[in-house]
Structure formats: structure tokens, C-alpha cells
Design an enzyme around this catalytic site. Sequence first.
Site, PDB file in Angstrom:
ATOM      1  N   HIS A 195      17.414  69.630  56.588  1.00  0.00           N
ATOM      2  CA  HIS A 195      17.249  70.129  57.954  1.00  0.00           C
ATOM      3  C   HIS A 195      16.975  71.633  57.977  1.00  0.00           C
ATOM      4  CE1 HIS A 195      19.626  66.385  58.906  1.00  0.00           C
ATOM      5  NE2 HIS A 195      18.575  66.274  59.683  1.00  0.00           N
ATOM      6  N   ILE A 196      17.761  72.391  57.208  1.00  0.00           N
ATOM      7  CA  ILE A 196      17.603  73.849  57.257  1.00  0.00           C
ATOM      8  C   ILE A 196      16.391  74.287  56.448  1.00  0.00           C
ATOM      9  CG2 ILE A 196      18.677  76.071  56.677  1.00  0.00           C
ATOM     10  CD1 ILE A 196      21.419  74.651  57.116  1.00  0.00           C
TER      11      ILE A 196
ATOM     12  N   GLU B  11      36.971  82.077  51.113  1.00  0.00           N
ATOM     13  CA  GLU B  11      36.701  82.811  52.354  1.00  0.00           C
ATOM     14  C   GLU B  11      38.003  82.968  53.133  1.00  0.00           C
ATOM     15  OE1 GLU B  11      33.582  80.637  54.384  1.00  0.00           O
ATOM     16  OE2 GLU B  11      32.163  80.952  52.751  1.00  0.00           O
TER      17      GLU B  11
ATOM     18  N   HIS C 158      29.961  84.180  56.766  1.00  0.00           N
ATOM     19  CA  HIS C 158      29.701  82.749  57.056  1.00  0.00           C
ATOM     20  C   HIS C 158      29.328  82.541  58.529  1.00  0.00           C
ATOM     21  CE1 HIS C 158      30.769  78.446  55.555  1.00  0.00           C
ATOM     22  NE2 HIS C 158      29.758  78.412  56.420  1.00  0.00           N
TER      23      HIS C 158
ATOM     24  N   GLY D 252      26.022  81.845  59.443  1.00  0.00           N
ATOM     25  CA  GLY D 252      24.697  81.210  59.532  1.00  0.00           C
ATOM     26  C   GLY D 252      24.545  80.347  60.780  1.00  0.00           C
ATOM     27  N   GLY D 253      25.582  79.570  61.095  1.00  0.00           N
ATOM     28  CA  GLY D 253      25.488  78.651  62.243  1.00  0.00           C
ATOM     29  C   GLY D 253      26.184  79.199  63.473  1.00  0.00           C
TER      30      GLY D 253
HETATM   31  N1  LIG Z   1      26.025  79.231  56.454  1.00  0.00           N
HETATM   32  C1  LIG Z   1      26.225  78.380  57.418  1.00  0.00           C
HETATM   33  O1  LIG Z   1      26.777  78.720  58.448  1.00  0.00           O
HETATM   34  C2  LIG Z   1      25.756  76.975  57.260  1.00  0.00           C
HETATM   35  C3  LIG Z   1      25.345  76.276  58.397  1.00  0.00           C
HETATM   36  C4  LIG Z   1      24.899  74.977  58.243  1.00  0.00           C
HETATM   37  C5  LIG Z   1      24.905  74.389  57.001  1.00  0.00           C
HETATM   38  N2  LIG Z   1      25.333  75.078  55.918  1.00  0.00           N
HETATM   39  C6  LIG Z   1      25.303  74.464  54.574  1.00  0.00           C
HETATM   40  O2  LIG Z   1      23.948  74.202  54.258  1.00  0.00           O
HETATM   41  C7  LIG Z   1      23.874  72.963  53.596  1.00  0.00           C
HETATM   42  C8  LIG Z   1      22.499  72.367  53.816  1.00  0.00           C
HETATM   43  O3  LIG Z   1      22.356  72.027  55.169  1.00  0.00           O
HETATM   44  P1  LIG Z   1      21.215  71.029  55.679  1.00  0.00           P
HETATM   45  O4  LIG Z   1      21.545  70.725  57.082  1.00  0.00           O
HETATM   46  O5  LIG Z   1      19.876  71.548  55.380  1.00  0.00           O
HETATM   47  O6  LIG Z   1      21.540  69.774  54.782  1.00  0.00           O
HETATM   48  P2  LIG Z   1      20.608  68.513  54.547  1.00  0.00           P
HETATM   49  O7  LIG Z   1      21.515  67.438  54.077  1.00  0.00           O
HETATM   50  O8  LIG Z   1      19.740  68.259  55.708  1.00  0.00           O
HETATM   51  O9  LIG Z   1      19.677  68.984  53.326  1.00  0.00           O
HETATM   52  C9  LIG Z   1      20.178  69.211  52.046  1.00  0.00           C
HETATM   53  C10 LIG Z   1      19.047  68.938  51.064  1.00  0.00           C
HETATM   54  O10 LIG Z   1      19.512  69.293  49.760  1.00  0.00           O
HETATM   55  C11 LIG Z   1      19.012  68.327  48.848  1.00  0.00           C
HETATM   56  N3  LIG Z   1      19.816  68.358  47.636  1.00  0.00           N
HETATM   57  C12 LIG Z   1      21.034  67.819  47.405  1.00  0.00           C
HETATM   58  N4  LIG Z   1      21.443  68.080  46.151  1.00  0.00           N
HETATM   59  C13 LIG Z   1      20.450  68.797  45.572  1.00  0.00           C
HETATM   60  C14 LIG Z   1      20.280  69.357  44.288  1.00  0.00           C
HETATM   61  N5  LIG Z   1      21.219  69.227  43.339  1.00  0.00           N
HETATM   62  N6  LIG Z   1      19.128  70.024  44.029  1.00  0.00           N
HETATM   63  C15 LIG Z   1      18.159  70.144  44.983  1.00  0.00           C
HETATM   64  N7  LIG Z   1      18.263  69.625  46.218  1.00  0.00           N
HETATM   65  C16 LIG Z   1      19.406  68.967  46.511  1.00  0.00           C
HETATM   66  C17 LIG Z   1      19.101  67.024  49.616  1.00  0.00           C
HETATM   67  O11 LIG Z   1      18.280  66.036  49.055  1.00  0.00           O
HETATM   68  C18 LIG Z   1      18.656  67.474  51.004  1.00  0.00           C
HETATM   69  O12 LIG Z   1      17.270  67.335  51.188  1.00  0.00           O
HETATM   70  C19 LIG Z   1      24.997  72.147  54.213  1.00  0.00           C
HETATM   71  O13 LIG Z   1      25.463  71.151  53.327  1.00  0.00           O
HETATM   72  C20 LIG Z   1      26.060  73.164  54.492  1.00  0.00           C
HETATM   73  O14 LIG Z   1      26.942  73.225  53.389  1.00  0.00           O
HETATM   74  C21 LIG Z   1      25.756  76.357  56.021  1.00  0.00           C
HETATM   75  O1  LIG Z   2      30.957  77.027  61.533  1.00  0.00           O
HETATM   76  C1  LIG Z   2      31.415  76.891  60.418  1.00  0.00           C
HETATM   77  O2  LIG Z   2      32.544  77.238  60.076  1.00  0.00           O
HETATM   78  C2  LIG Z   2      30.570  76.228  59.325  1.00  0.00           C
HETATM   79  C3  LIG Z   2      29.107  76.462  59.478  1.00  0.00           C
HETATM   80  C4  LIG Z   2      28.316  75.778  58.375  1.00  0.00           C
HETATM   81  O3  LIG Z   2      28.746  76.149  57.121  1.00  0.00           O
HETATM   82  C5  LIG Z   2      28.241  74.297  58.501  1.00  0.00           C
HETATM   83  O4  LIG Z   2      28.591  73.593  57.563  1.00  0.00           O
HETATM   84  O5  LIG Z   2      27.779  73.844  59.559  1.00  0.00           O
END
Ligand SMILES: NC(=O)c1ccc[n+]([C@@H]2O[C@H](COP(=O)([O-])OP(=O)(O)OC[C@H]3O[C@@H](n4cnc5c(N)ncnc54)[C@H](O)[C@@H]3O)[C@@H](O)[C@H]2O)c1
Ligand SMILES: O=C(O)CC[C@@H](O)C(=O)O
Length: 470
Positions: free
Chosen positions: A209-210, A317, A348, A350-351
Amino acid sequence: MASPQEIDNLQKSFQRAATLSGSPGAVSTSPTQSFMNTLPRRISVSKQTKALKPFSTGDIKILLLENVNQTAIEIFNEQGYQVEVLKGSLPEDELIEKIKDIHAIGIRSKTKLTEKVLRHAKNLVVIGCFCIGTNQVDLDYAAKIGTAVFNSPFSNSRSVAELIMAEIVSLARQLGDRSIELHTGTWNKVSAKCWEVRGKTLGIIGYGHIGSQLSVLAEAFGMHVLYYDIVTIMALGTAKQVSTLDELLNKSDFVTCHVPETAETKNLLSAPQFAAMKDGSYVLNASRGTVIDIPALIQAIKANKIAGAALDVYPNEPGKNGAGSFNDDLNSWTSELVSLPNIILTPHIGGSTEEAQSAIGIEVAAALSKYINEGNSVGSVNFPEVSLRSLDLDQENTVRVLYIHHNVPGVLKTVNNILSNHNIEKQFSDSNGDIAYLMADISSVNQSDIKEIYDQLNETEYKISIRLLY
Ligand SMILES: NC(=O)c1ccc[n+]([C@@H]2O[C@H](COP(=O)([O-])OP(=O)(O)OC[C@H]3O[C@@H](n4cnc5c(N)ncnc54)[C@H](O)[C@@H]3O)[C@@H](O)[C@H]2O)c1
Ligand SMILES: O=C(O)CC[C@@H](O)C(=O)O
């Protein structure tokens, strides 16, 4: 999880039942919600549906941690639940005390719902992760004790992608350093090693998604996009999937991680991967803190291999906001990292936008309420996804049986024998690994039958938990 006592009290609560139909959940634009709307319930769209309650709504206790959005609090308040809201996460011992007594818990990324904590949960029907990541919850153990877990799969994806795009430009222009300098009175007008991002290559690890959202934004800035993922995913725009991580590392000017926290993604970028990157390239991580080996990153920056990094997530964290908590006691390398040039560090966030948090609050609170009130598990991340259309208002003496059990042969026969004195109007069962979930609506049930049905189901060998809704 209706106890016999609760069943006896049922009649009183019946009239006070609330439906979800007027809740903000109805306006959620997420596919999860849209998918729910396409379920069989549509058939009876013109009929008034009956609210189901196994208990007085006021008996449901929900604990919300980590500043879960007001939109969620409002939805739970509308349901009449008892809602306790705390701004931060809780340390393990306090969490263990709290979890003994509650039916639902809402968390974000900091609260660790481990097996040790969940073992103390005696009434926990459901867990809501008001975020994307669910690595902070022991999902298998939660399923084993009959607790469904829901999250919000993409309501903050755009917010993360926008932050990363801003950081790519900021790293290329050393914006963080120039800003810190000027805050302390230093005028330092330089162009050396400052670049446009147009024409540069962005390597995205994890094109979910991201990653895919970021791909579109980066191309709008004139960047070339490569991505590496363990599954084959359709490229957006002119992005190209590469077949190895090394190929992505060799060719990219910026490398950004968007993978979940798994055993395979731990230290996905470490010394060999930094060595494989282009000289003077940049690293970004807004996924999970374990994905990058930070001591190895520090060495690669000191060796002038990597020209800068943007980090939003860390192996450890702080549990709550406040001065002084991001230090060497938390992560031993902190002071070394903060002393390096061109490092953007964010807590942290990002979201963390109003849009994302409000949408997540609505989506997860609606899913939790639907599961508590109707048993609908569609969208759960650790449970079989099961749904039955709502009961119609004129359906008297109908009981909804929610039966979570070990997935072994013969269970349905036993359960249906118990239900067979009544008319089974509809039922749906599905399994997910060792856990199975049956929903059944049975009619012609007298008040006096209910306790008997509950007791009989309760004695079945493979049951994990039972709820009866009326
Ligand atoms: N910083 C923040 O605030 C924040 C916010 C949202 C999500 N996140 C993190 O970001 C991550 C990704 O989010 P998303 O919504 O894009 O997830 P998602 O599940 O839509 O996409 C993750 C992608 O990673 C791929 N993947 C899994 N293992 C892999 C590997 N070993 N090598 C390469 N690709 C691999 C999957 O196939 C998938 O396409 C979440 O799991 C979450 O931990 C952080
Ligand atoms: O809001 C949070 O604490 C987590 C945000 C992000 O890492 C997520 O997994 O969506």
C-alpha cells in the site's frame, strides 16, 4: 463471551440494544467497509434490522491506549460501552492488571500484547490495532484464546508516502542540517552535494500500500522508480520490479523500506547491503525499527558511503511523549546517530496526520463494534472471516450462536446436534489454521432454552469460546 449469569440478565438489556447503523462506520470509504456492504445483508436492505446484544451494553469495557482518535471514542460511546482512554501505552505489569477485566482493547504500535500479557485476559473478545502494523500483538496466541484482532490496512498509507517524499527532497538538499544550523544562528548557504531529485532513481523495498503510493508521487517528481518485493506486483506508471534486492541496491540513489516486521525483514539492510549501495546514496525507513541494522548504518555514514538517512522507526521507542526519553538507555547507539550529518529523525509519525487518525478511528471502532454486537469477523487479521446478514426486526425468539473452536473433525456435528431442536435458519463456518469459527442463527428459542444451549455448548470438547447474541 456470555456467562450464564449474563444470559439470565439478557432480557433486561434487550430493549436497550443499539445498532451500528447510525454510527460513523457507515461513512467509511475503506474497502473493508465496502466489502462488508456487499455481504448478504444487502438482500434485506429495505427491512429494519434487529439489534443484537448478549449483555447490557454498559457491561462492555473498552480500554483505549496511545491516544486513539476521538472518532473511535465517539463510536464506542454511542454503543454505550464503558470506555477508558489513556494517552500513552502501559508498562507490562500495569497492562496485565488492566487486561484481566476488559472485553476489548484499542492500541497503536507501542503496546505489546504478548502471550504473557494475553494469558491474563479472561474476557477479551477483541483487539483493535488503530494502525497498519500488527507485529506488536501475538496474533496466533490471540486466536488460540478466541480473541479476534482487527487493524486498519491502509488508512494512513498516503500520509506515510507523503512524509517519505518530503524526506527524499530534504535529504537531497540537506534541509535538516540547514534548518538546525539556522535555528542556532548559523548562516550556511551551500550547494555542494545538494541535488535535485528529478532524474534520480528511487528503490522501494516492499511495493504494498505505501510503497506503491510512493511510487506514484516519486514519478510525479520526475524520479525513476525500481522496486523489490517477495511477490510479483503490477507496476504503477513506469516503475520496474527487479528480481533481487542487490539489483535494487546497486542501481538506486535513494532506498526506502516499506515491508512488515517479520523474521525475514530483520536487519534486511545491514553492512553487506549498505556496501552494495551506490556511493553517496541515501537510506529511508518508515516501516519498523528492526528492518535496518542501525549500528551498520552509522558505520556506512561515517565511511561516507551513505550520504544521509531518514528514520521514523527504531528498535526501541518510548512509550509516551516527553523530553529526554530518546537516549542511549533506549538504544545504545542514540548519541552516535544524532551527532552525524544529514540524518532526519522523526518520532514514528509516518501515519500521524489528522486525516489518517480520524479515518483509522472510524474504521477500527466500527469493525470492533460490529464484531462485539454481531459477531462479524470480516477484516480480522488472525481469525476466519465469517459474517451473517443481520436479523430482521420481526424475528422473535431468534438467537445468534458464535462458537469459536479448535479446527478438528466432528465439531460441527456435535454443535449441530445441540442446535437441532431448533430451526437453524442460517449458518456459516470457516477455519484459519487451527482455529475455526461458526456463526448460526437459530429460531424458536425460548428464554428458558438459552441457558441450556449455552451450557451444552460450553461442555463440548473443542470449544474455545462461545457468545450467544439475541
Ligand atoms: N511509520 C509509520 O507510521 C507507519 C505507518 C504505516 C505503516 N508502517 C509500517 O509499514 C509497513 C508496510 O506498510 P504497507 O501498508 O505498505 O504494507 P503492505 O502489507 O501493503 O505492503 C508490504 C509489502 O512488503 C512486501 N514484503 C514482505 N516481506 C518482504 C521482504 N522480505 N522483502 C521484500 N518485500 C517484502 C509484501 O509482499 C508487501 O507487498 C507496515 O507493516 C508497518 O509496519 C509504518
Ligand atoms: O500510529 C502508530 O502508532 C503506528 C503507525 C504505523 O506504524 C502503523 O503501523 O500504522
